[in-house]
Motif scaffolding. Sequence first.
Motif, PDB file in Angstrom:
ATOM      1  N   ILE A 155      45.292  59.414  36.388  1.00 61.06           N
ATOM      2  CA  ILE A 155      44.861  58.739  37.615  1.00 61.06           C
ATOM      3  C   ILE A 155      43.887  59.620  38.391  1.00 61.06           C
ATOM      4  CG2 ILE A 155      45.644  57.813  39.822  1.00 61.06           C
ATOM      5  CD1 ILE A 155      48.302  57.126  38.413  1.00 61.06           C
ATOM      6  N   LYS A 156      42.716  59.063  38.680  1.00 61.24           N
ATOM      7  CA  LYS A 156      41.690  59.772  39.433  1.00 61.24           C
ATOM      8  C   LYS A 156      41.133  58.845  40.520  1.00 61.24           C
ATOM      9  CE  LYS A 156      41.918  63.164  36.424  1.00 61.24           C
ATOM     10  NZ  LYS A 156      42.612  64.428  36.763  1.00 61.24           N
ATOM     11  N   SER A 157      40.690  59.431  41.614  1.00 61.27           N
ATOM     12  CA  SER A 157      40.091  58.647  42.701  1.00 61.27           C
ATOM     13  C   SER A 157      38.878  57.884  42.181  1.00 61.27           C
ATOM     14  CB  SER A 157      39.675  59.560  43.852  1.00 61.27           C
ATOM     15  OG  SER A 157      40.804  60.151  44.451  1.00 61.27           O
ATOM     16  N   GLY A 158      38.754  56.647  42.628  1.00 60.61           N
ATOM     17  CA  GLY A 158      37.637  55.802  42.229  1.00 60.61           C
ATOM     18  C   GLY A 158      37.921  54.912  41.043  1.00 60.61           C
ATOM     19  N   GLN A 159      38.978  55.204  40.291  1.00 64.29           N
ATOM     20  CA  GLN A 159      39.328  54.352  39.152  1.00 64.29           C
ATOM     21  C   GLN A 159      39.835  52.999  39.615  1.00 64.29           C
ATOM     22  OE1 GLN A 159      42.340  56.658  37.180  1.00 64.29           O
ATOM     23  NE2 GLN A 159      40.884  57.662  35.799  1.00 64.29           N
ATOM     24  N   GLY A 167      47.026  41.997  40.809  1.00 63.39           N
ATOM     25  CA  GLY A 167      45.628  42.127  41.199  1.00 63.39           C
ATOM     26  C   GLY A 167      45.000  43.358  40.597  1.00 63.39           C
ATOM     27  N   VAL A 168      43.902  43.770  41.210  1.00 60.74           N
ATOM     28  CA  VAL A 168      43.172  44.964  40.793  1.00 60.74           C
ATOM     29  C   VAL A 168      43.126  45.924  41.971  1.00 60.74           C
ATOM     30  CG1 VAL A 168      40.947  45.881  39.997  1.00 60.74           C
ATOM     31  CG2 VAL A 168      41.788  43.676  39.135  1.00 60.74           C
ATOM     32  N   LEU A 169      43.426  47.197  41.703  1.00 62.17           N
ATOM     33  CA  LEU A 169      43.365  48.197  42.760  1.00 62.17           C
ATOM     34  C   LEU A 169      42.322  49.247  42.422  1.00 62.17           C
ATOM     35  CD1 LEU A 169      44.806  51.084  41.723  1.00 62.17           C
ATOM     36  CD2 LEU A 169      46.896  49.771  42.119  1.00 62.17           C
ATOM     37  N   GLU A 170      41.808  49.886  43.474  1.00 59.30           N
ATOM     38  CA  GLU A 170      40.936  51.049  43.335  1.00 59.30           C
ATOM     39  C   GLU A 170      41.665  52.246  43.913  1.00 59.30           C
ATOM     40  OE1 GLU A 170      36.571  52.787  44.784  1.00 59.30           O
ATOM     41  OE2 GLU A 170      37.079  50.677  45.086  1.00 59.30           O
ATOM     42  N   VAL A 171      41.709  53.335  43.160  1.00 58.15           N
ATOM     43  CA  VAL A 171      42.419  54.531  43.613  1.00 58.15           C
ATOM     44  C   VAL A 171      41.624  55.195  44.729  1.00 58.15           C
ATOM     45  CG1 VAL A 171      43.402  56.743  42.919  1.00 58.15           C
ATOM     46  CG2 VAL A 171      43.301  54.858  41.268  1.00 58.15           C
ATOM     47  N   PHE A 186      45.743  53.572  47.497  1.00 54.95           N
ATOM     48  CA  PHE A 186      44.847  52.630  46.820  1.00 54.95           C
ATOM     49  C   PHE A 186      44.318  51.585  47.788  1.00 54.95           C
ATOM     50  CE2 PHE A 186      49.067  50.769  46.580  1.00 54.95           C
ATOM     51  CZ  PHE A 186      48.874  49.412  46.761  1.00 54.95           C
ATOM     52  N   ARG A 187      43.299  50.893  47.321  1.00 53.75           N
ATOM     53  CA  ARG A 187      42.745  49.735  48.012  1.00 53.75           C
ATOM     54  C   ARG A 187      42.836  48.535  47.072  1.00 53.75           C
ATOM     55  NH1 ARG A 187      39.196  53.868  49.736  1.00 53.75           N
ATOM     56  NH2 ARG A 187      38.009  53.654  47.794  1.00 53.75           N
ATOM     57  N   VAL A 188      43.204  47.394  47.604  1.00 54.53           N
ATOM     58  CA  VAL A 188      43.225  46.177  46.796  1.00 54.53           C
ATOM     59  C   VAL A 188      41.820  45.627  46.709  1.00 54.53           C
ATOM     60  CG1 VAL A 188      44.133  43.831  46.575  1.00 54.53           C
ATOM     61  CG2 VAL A 188      45.602  45.668  47.454  1.00 54.53           C
ATOM     62  N   CYS A 189      41.343  45.328  45.509  1.00 49.55           N
ATOM     63  CA  CYS A 189      40.011  44.765  45.325  1.00 49.55           C
ATOM     64  C   CYS A 189      40.064  43.281  45.647  1.00 49.55           C
ATOM     65  CB  CYS A 189      39.530  44.994  43.898  1.00 49.55           C
ATOM     66  SG  CYS A 189      39.374  46.742  43.464  1.00 49.55           S
ATOM     67  N   ALA A 190      39.955  42.981  46.930  1.00 51.28           N
ATOM     68  CA  ALA A 190      40.054  41.599  47.402  1.00 51.28           C
ATOM     69  C   ALA A 190      39.355  41.497  48.730  1.00 51.28           C
ATOM     70  CB  ALA A 190      41.521  41.205  47.547  1.00 51.28           C
ATOM     71  N   THR A 191      38.979  40.289  49.101  1.00 51.04           N
ATOM     72  CA  THR A 191      38.384  40.064  50.411  1.00 51.04           C
ATOM     73  C   THR A 191      39.468  39.572  51.357  1.00 51.04           C
ATOM     74  OG1 THR A 191      37.830  37.762  49.925  1.00 51.04           O
ATOM     75  CG2 THR A 191      36.197  39.439  49.339  1.00 51.04           C
ATOM     76  N   PRO A 192      39.508  40.055  52.592  1.00 49.57           N
ATOM     77  CA  PRO A 192      40.536  39.614  53.532  1.00 49.57           C
ATOM     78  C   PRO A 192      40.524  38.106  53.761  1.00 49.57           C
ATOM     79  CG  PRO A 192      39.409  41.566  54.358  1.00 49.57           C
ATOM     80  CD  PRO A 192      38.643  41.103  53.153  1.00 49.57           C
ATOM     81  N   GLU A 193      39.334  37.476  53.618  1.00 51.12           N
ATOM     82  CA  GLU A 193      39.256  36.033  53.869  1.00 51.12           C
ATOM     83  C   GLU A 193      39.946  35.216  52.774  1.00 51.12           C
ATOM     84  OE1 GLU A 193      36.234  38.328  55.858  1.00 51.12           O
ATOM     85  OE2 GLU A 193      36.668  38.066  53.727  1.00 51.12           O
ATOM     86  N   GLY A 194      39.776  35.645  51.520  1.00 52.09           N
ATOM     87  CA  GLY A 194      40.276  34.805  50.449  1.00 52.09           C
ATOM     88  C   GLY A 194      41.225  35.463  49.484  1.00 52.09           C
ATOM     89  N   TYR A 195      41.437  36.783  49.617  1.00 53.88           N
ATOM     90  CA  TYR A 195      42.292  37.511  48.686  1.00 53.88           C
ATOM     91  C   TYR A 195      41.921  37.148  47.238  1.00 53.88           C
ATOM     92  CZ  TYR A 195      44.826  37.561  53.096  1.00 53.88           C
ATOM     93  OH  TYR A 195      45.169  37.667  54.430  1.00 53.88           O
TER      94      TYR A 195
END
Length: 228
Positions: A99-103, A193-197, A155-164
């Motif tokens: 696991i690395k940042s940005g993945q 979903g998809v996450l970004e580290v 992590f960050r969830v790869c989603a938009t707050p408006e539509g997830y």
Amino acid sequence: MYISRTPLNTARPETMRLLASPYRMHAAVENAFPPDACRKSDEGRILWRVDSSAGPTHETWLYVVSPDRPDFSHIAESCGWSASGSGETKDYTPVLDRIKSGQKWRFRLKANPARKVLADEGRTPNSKVVGTIQGHVTMEQQADWLLRRAEEHGFRVCATPEGYDQLVLSQRHKERFERDGRRVTLVTAVYDGVLEVSDSYLLRHTLCFGMGRAKGFGCGLLTISPLG
């Protein structure tokens, strides 16, 4: 740390008995370890989750992350298939070290999206009481629960707050079961979903220690898999 899984045969009465009660399943998972095994260590704690596929095979698996290697033979004997053995266990270290940042990774999480009531919200018979834990029940509330907590868990969830767009919620239930003579109700949801580290250390900690409440009852286990 180890990550394990064992198949569950839902045609067997004992399997359905365990699936109906997170409290009983918790006991079955605990019994996969000897009395002197680590339930929680500096590396992590015991976490578990039941996954059921919606495909034609309708497979059901018990996943466990733990500091010690489990023995699922008692679960396989009463809840599995004789030909499938007692599942599989792998060293979790190679995945954690990758696991690395940005993945970006696909993820799944079963959680108990809830909050503690911090203010008096009225004095009617149905008013919420300060200090109590209230489960989030709407899809918007449950999605927001994860998006607000993701960063502090690495992590960050790869989603938009408006539509997830890339966040899918399913199996949204109120689970009710008995524990020591008390009726327990948990609001649960499965997140895919998809996450970004964003912080590799924090994400590794989350994978080993869990996220949210009710970890003893099948919530909090975040798992990741490569995109592709």
